[in-house]
Design a protein around this motif. Structure first.
Motif, PDB file in Angstrom:
ATOM      1  N   PRO A 150       3.324 -87.193  21.354  1.00 57.68           N
ATOM      2  CA  PRO A 150       2.668 -88.093  22.306  1.00 57.68           C
ATOM      3  C   PRO A 150       2.976 -87.736  23.760  1.00 57.68           C
ATOM      4  O   PRO A 150       2.139 -87.984  24.645  1.00 57.68           O
ATOM      5  CB  PRO A 150       3.222 -89.476  21.942  1.00 57.68           C
ATOM      6  N   LEU A 151       4.141 -87.150  24.016  1.00 53.82           N
ATOM      7  CA  LEU A 151       4.439 -86.716  25.380  1.00 53.82           C
ATOM      8  C   LEU A 151       3.482 -85.606  25.809  1.00 53.82           C
ATOM      9  O   LEU A 151       2.951 -85.610  26.931  1.00 53.82           O
ATOM     10  CB  LEU A 151       5.885 -86.239  25.480  1.00 53.82           C
ATOM     11  N   LEU A 152       3.245 -84.644  24.923  1.00 54.88           N
ATOM     12  CA  LEU A 152       2.306 -83.569  25.239  1.00 54.88           C
ATOM     13  C   LEU A 152       0.887 -84.113  25.422  1.00 54.88           C
ATOM     14  O   LEU A 152       0.154 -83.675  26.312  1.00 54.88           O
ATOM     15  CB  LEU A 152       2.330 -82.511  24.135  1.00 54.88           C
ATOM     16  N   THR A 153       0.520 -85.051  24.567  1.00 51.71           N
ATOM     17  CA  THR A 153      -0.816 -85.646  24.681  1.00 51.71           C
ATOM     18  C   THR A 153      -0.989 -86.308  26.046  1.00 51.71           C
ATOM     19  O   THR A 153      -2.008 -86.124  26.725  1.00 51.71           O
ATOM     20  CB  THR A 153      -1.042 -86.674  23.564  1.00 51.71           C
ATOM     21  N   ASN A 154       0.015 -87.088  26.462  1.00 56.30           N
ATOM     22  CA  ASN A 154      -0.070 -87.766  27.754  1.00 56.30           C
ATOM     23  C   ASN A 154      -0.048 -86.773  28.907  1.00 56.30           C
ATOM     24  O   ASN A 154      -0.761 -86.937  29.900  1.00 56.30           O
ATOM     25  CB  ASN A 154       1.073 -88.768  27.901  1.00 56.30           C
ATOM     26  N   PHE A 155       0.771 -85.735  28.777  1.00 56.29           N
ATOM     27  CA  PHE A 155       0.838 -84.724  29.831  1.00 56.29           C
ATOM     28  C   PHE A 155      -0.495 -83.999  29.981  1.00 56.29           C
ATOM     29  O   PHE A 155      -0.960 -83.731  31.086  1.00 56.29           O
ATOM     30  CB  PHE A 155       1.962 -83.739  29.512  1.00 56.29           C
ATOM     31  N   ARG A 156      -1.123 -83.702  28.864  1.00 54.14           N
ATOM     32  CA  ARG A 156      -2.384 -82.963  28.917  1.00 54.14           C
ATOM     33  C   ARG A 156      -3.536 -83.808  29.432  1.00 54.14           C
ATOM     34  O   ARG A 156      -4.348 -83.330  30.229  1.00 54.14           O
ATOM     35  CB  ARG A 156      -2.744 -82.431  27.520  1.00 54.14           C
ATOM     36  N   SER A 157      -3.628 -85.055  28.993  1.00 52.08           N
ATOM     37  CA  SER A 157      -4.913 -85.749  29.163  1.00 52.08           C
ATOM     38  C   SER A 157      -4.834 -87.208  29.568  1.00 52.08           C
ATOM     39  O   SER A 157      -5.852 -87.898  29.540  1.00 52.08           O
ATOM     40  CB  SER A 157      -5.706 -85.645  27.855  1.00 52.08           C
ATOM     41  N   ASP A 158      -3.667 -87.720  29.946  1.00 54.46           N
ATOM     42  CA  ASP A 158      -3.618 -89.129  30.343  1.00 54.46           C
ATOM     43  C   ASP A 158      -4.443 -89.331  31.606  1.00 54.46           C
ATOM     44  O   ASP A 158      -4.328 -88.565  32.570  1.00 54.46           O
ATOM     45  CB  ASP A 158      -2.162 -89.557  30.595  1.00 54.46           C
ATOM     46  N   PRO A 159      -5.304 -90.339  31.635  1.00 50.22           N
ATOM     47  CA  PRO A 159      -6.109 -90.576  32.837  1.00 50.22           C
ATOM     48  C   PRO A 159      -5.274 -90.998  34.048  1.00 50.22           C
ATOM     49  O   PRO A 159      -5.736 -90.903  35.188  1.00 50.22           O
ATOM     50  CB  PRO A 159      -7.070 -91.701  32.414  1.00 50.22           C
ATOM     51  N   SER A 160      -4.051 -91.461  33.809  1.00 50.85           N
ATOM     52  CA  SER A 160      -3.160 -91.841  34.899  1.00 50.85           C
ATOM     53  C   SER A 160      -2.304 -90.637  35.304  1.00 50.85           C
ATOM     54  O   SER A 160      -1.546 -90.106  34.497  1.00 50.85           O
ATOM     55  CB  SER A 160      -2.257 -93.006  34.472  1.00 50.85           C
ATOM     56  N   THR A 161      -2.422 -90.219  36.561  1.00 48.37           N
ATOM     57  CA  THR A 161      -1.607 -89.097  37.033  1.00 48.37           C
ATOM     58  C   THR A 161      -0.131 -89.434  36.966  1.00 48.37           C
ATOM     59  O   THR A 161       0.709 -88.570  36.656  1.00 48.37           O
ATOM     60  CB  THR A 161      -2.001 -88.725  38.473  1.00 48.37           C
ATOM     61  N   ASN A 162       0.218 -90.688  37.245  1.00 48.63           N
ATOM     62  CA  ASN A 162       1.622 -91.090  37.171  1.00 48.63           C
ATOM     63  C   ASN A 162       2.155 -90.956  35.752  1.00 48.63           C
ATOM     64  O   ASN A 162       3.262 -90.441  35.533  1.00 48.63           O
ATOM     65  CB  ASN A 162       1.784 -92.535  37.650  1.00 48.63           C
ATOM     66  N   ALA A 163       1.366 -91.386  34.767  1.00 49.28           N
ATOM     67  CA  ALA A 163       1.790 -91.260  33.374  1.00 49.28           C
ATOM     68  C   ALA A 163       1.896 -89.794  32.967  1.00 49.28           C
ATOM     69  O   ALA A 163       2.807 -89.410  32.225  1.00 49.28           O
ATOM     70  CB  ALA A 163       0.821 -92.005  32.450  1.00 49.28           C
ATOM     71  N   ARG A 164       0.980 -88.950  33.445  1.00 50.79           N
ATOM     72  CA  ARG A 164       1.070 -87.516  33.172  1.00 50.79           C
ATOM     73  C   ARG A 164       2.371 -86.945  33.743  1.00 50.79           C
ATOM     74  O   ARG A 164       3.065 -86.159  33.088  1.00 50.79           O
ATOM     75  CB  ARG A 164      -0.107 -86.767  33.810  1.00 50.79           C
ATOM     76  N   THR A 165       2.682 -87.328  34.966  1.00 53.52           N
ATOM     77  CA  THR A 165       3.873 -86.799  35.634  1.00 53.52           C
ATOM     78  C   THR A 165       5.140 -87.241  34.923  1.00 53.52           C
ATOM     79  O   THR A 165       6.073 -86.444  34.732  1.00 53.52           O
ATOM     80  CB  THR A 165       3.894 -87.265  37.099  1.00 53.52           C
ATOM     81  N   LYS A 166       5.197 -88.519  34.515  1.00 51.14           N
ATOM     82  CA  LYS A 166       6.377 -89.013  33.801  1.00 51.14           C
ATOM     83  C   LYS A 166       6.515 -88.348  32.434  1.00 51.14           C
ATOM     84  O   LYS A 166       7.630 -88.063  31.979  1.00 51.14           O
ATOM     85  CB  LYS A 166       6.302 -90.526  33.647  1.00 51.14           C
ATOM     86  N   ALA A 167       5.389 -88.106  31.776  1.00 49.07           N
ATOM     87  CA  ALA A 167       5.440 -87.412  30.482  1.00 49.07           C
ATOM     88  C   ALA A 167       5.981 -85.995  30.660  1.00 49.07           C
ATOM     89  O   ALA A 167       6.795 -85.517  29.851  1.00 49.07           O
ATOM     90  CB  ALA A 167       4.049 -87.375  29.846  1.00 49.07           C
ATOM     91  N   LEU A 168       5.556 -85.315  31.710  1.00 49.24           N
ATOM     92  CA  LEU A 168       6.052 -83.972  31.980  1.00 49.24           C
ATOM     93  C   LEU A 168       7.560 -83.994  32.248  1.00 49.24           C
ATOM     94  O   LEU A 168       8.301 -83.119  31.779  1.00 49.24           O
ATOM     95  CB  LEU A 168       5.308 -83.366  33.170  1.00 49.24           C
ATOM     96  N   GLY A 169       8.020 -85.001  32.985  1.00 43.20           N
ATOM     97  CA  GLY A 169       9.452 -85.110  33.225  1.00 43.20           C
ATOM     98  C   GLY A 169      10.237 -85.272  31.934  1.00 43.20           C
ATOM     99  O   GLY A 169      11.304 -84.671  31.754  1.00 43.20           O
TER     100      GLY A 169
END
Length: 370
Positions: A150-169
């Motif tokens: 789910p972290l990779l999924t959010n990093f790849r395609s979450d519509p929220s840039t903040n959620a993408r950034t936190k997933a990458l962290g």
């Protein structure tokens, strides 16, 4: 009998006076406590003691509760985010982080990565990042619970840039010094996601992507994968970014490539470095101090690529008067992965803060009863 202070909390001044009066100076024997004094002392200490494990169990129970039940009890999205903030503070302790799984809190936390609210997804990723950072046991537990997916999924395609950034962290913390995590990141198309993040227009996401890329470039196989996807060309482009943090991270990654003689488009890079040298040369004293890492990176990269010192060195701008000469180029990415000062350095409210103080401090959300 417990003696309360004026605000109804523990009487800390009274406790201090009592300690001074009864503790002795190490040369005289302390007198025996009366039962009343003993009871008051215990009550005073317990009044400011939090049962962290008990509280984490309560939070785990809330995370397991269906959304519709939470809503029927008046629990809002903001309450859940506040609760996750509290959980993050608790798991700063590596022992508490490792206990999260045993009390049944890890799986529901990972479940929050799929929550319909972007704020909850982002907060959950922050907590995961804290749990696994420099913590091999929790890294393994998260991998066994399939937390990377789910972290990779959010990093790849979450519509929220903040959620993408936190997933990458969280991904960065999870796969560092974790070979199974690195292998799963590669198989999960993590490099393609990094390429997309580097091409975004959000500086914070770019910085985090560059930091992870620089870490991965230490491995020869990863350098090859990154090169095939064009990540080095993106780093050359980002070396001229308006954001100083992005520039430094890009220069650090290119320096890693230069040591392996795999820097692409060196003519374009030379133009970019010349431009940065001109900008640095025109800086005032304060800006030069702030650009210390960039000065050193530009000089190191120029020397690595062109086998000669940069003109910054000739101008005396690599090491300013009063600065220590660097033993090696600054490790821009390494700061991202430094061991956290966990529980003992986590921010705590002062003793004067309470829910009625008007300071804006929020009370923990009301948890459900049995």
């Amino acid at each position: 009998m417990a003696k309360d202070g004026a605000a109804g909390g523990p009487d800390w001044n009274g406790l201090l006076k009592w300690s001074l009066a009864h503790g002795g100076d190490g040369t005289t024997p302390s007198r025996a406590l009366s039962e009343e004094d003993r009871k008051w002392f215990v009550e005073a200490m317990q009044a400011n003691t939090v049962d962290v494990v008990g509280r984490m169990k309560e939070i785990a129970q809330v995370m397991k509760t269906p959304d519709d039940v939470l809503q029927s009890h008046g629990v809002t999205t903001e309450n859940i985010e506040d609760m996750l903030d509290e959980l993050q503070e608790h798991v700063e302790s590596i022992d508490m982080a490792n206990d999260l799984h045993s009390i049944g809190g890890l799986d529901p936390l990972l479940g929050y990565l799929k929550n319909s609210h972007a704020g909850i997804r982002a907060k959950a990723a922050e907590v995961v990042s804290t749990v696994v950072q420099n913590n091999p046991k929790s890294q393994q537990l998260v991998m066994e619970s399939n937390g990377l997916e789910p972290l990779l999924t959010n990093f790849r395609s979450d519509p929220s840039t903040n959620a993408r950034t936190k997933a990458l962290g969280a991904i960065s913390s999870l796969i560092r010094n974790n070979q199974p995590g690195l292998a799963a990141f590669r198989l999960g198309n993590g490099y393609a996601a990094l390429r997309d993040a580097l091409g975004s227009d959000d500086a914070r996401l770019q910085r985090k992507a560059l930091h992870l890329t620089q870490y991965l470039l230490h491995n020869k196989a990863d350098r090859s994968a990154a090169t095939e996807l064009g990540l080095p060309n993106q780093m050359v482009h980002l070396a001229s970014s308006d954001d100083s943090g992005v520039r430094e991270a890009a220069l650090g990654g290119l320096l890693e490539l230069a040591r392996d003689k795999t820097v692409p488009d060196q003519d374009k890079l030379k133009d970019i470095l010349r431009s940065r040298i001109e900008s640095i040369s025109a800086m005032d004293a304060d800006d030069l101090q702030a650009a210390r890492e960039e000065r050193q990176l530009v000089d190191s990269l120029w020397k690595a690529c062109y086998n000669e010192p940069s003109s910054l060195r000739e101008k005396g701008l690599v090491v300013l008067p009063g600065e220590d000469a660097p033993q090696q180029a600054p490790d821009v990415a390494g700061r991202m992965f430094e061991p956290p000062l966990r529980a003992w350095a986590a921010p705590r409210p002062s003793l004067t803060e309470d829910s009625d103080s008007g300071s804006g401090k929020k009370d923990p959300p009301l948890l459900l009863g049995p």
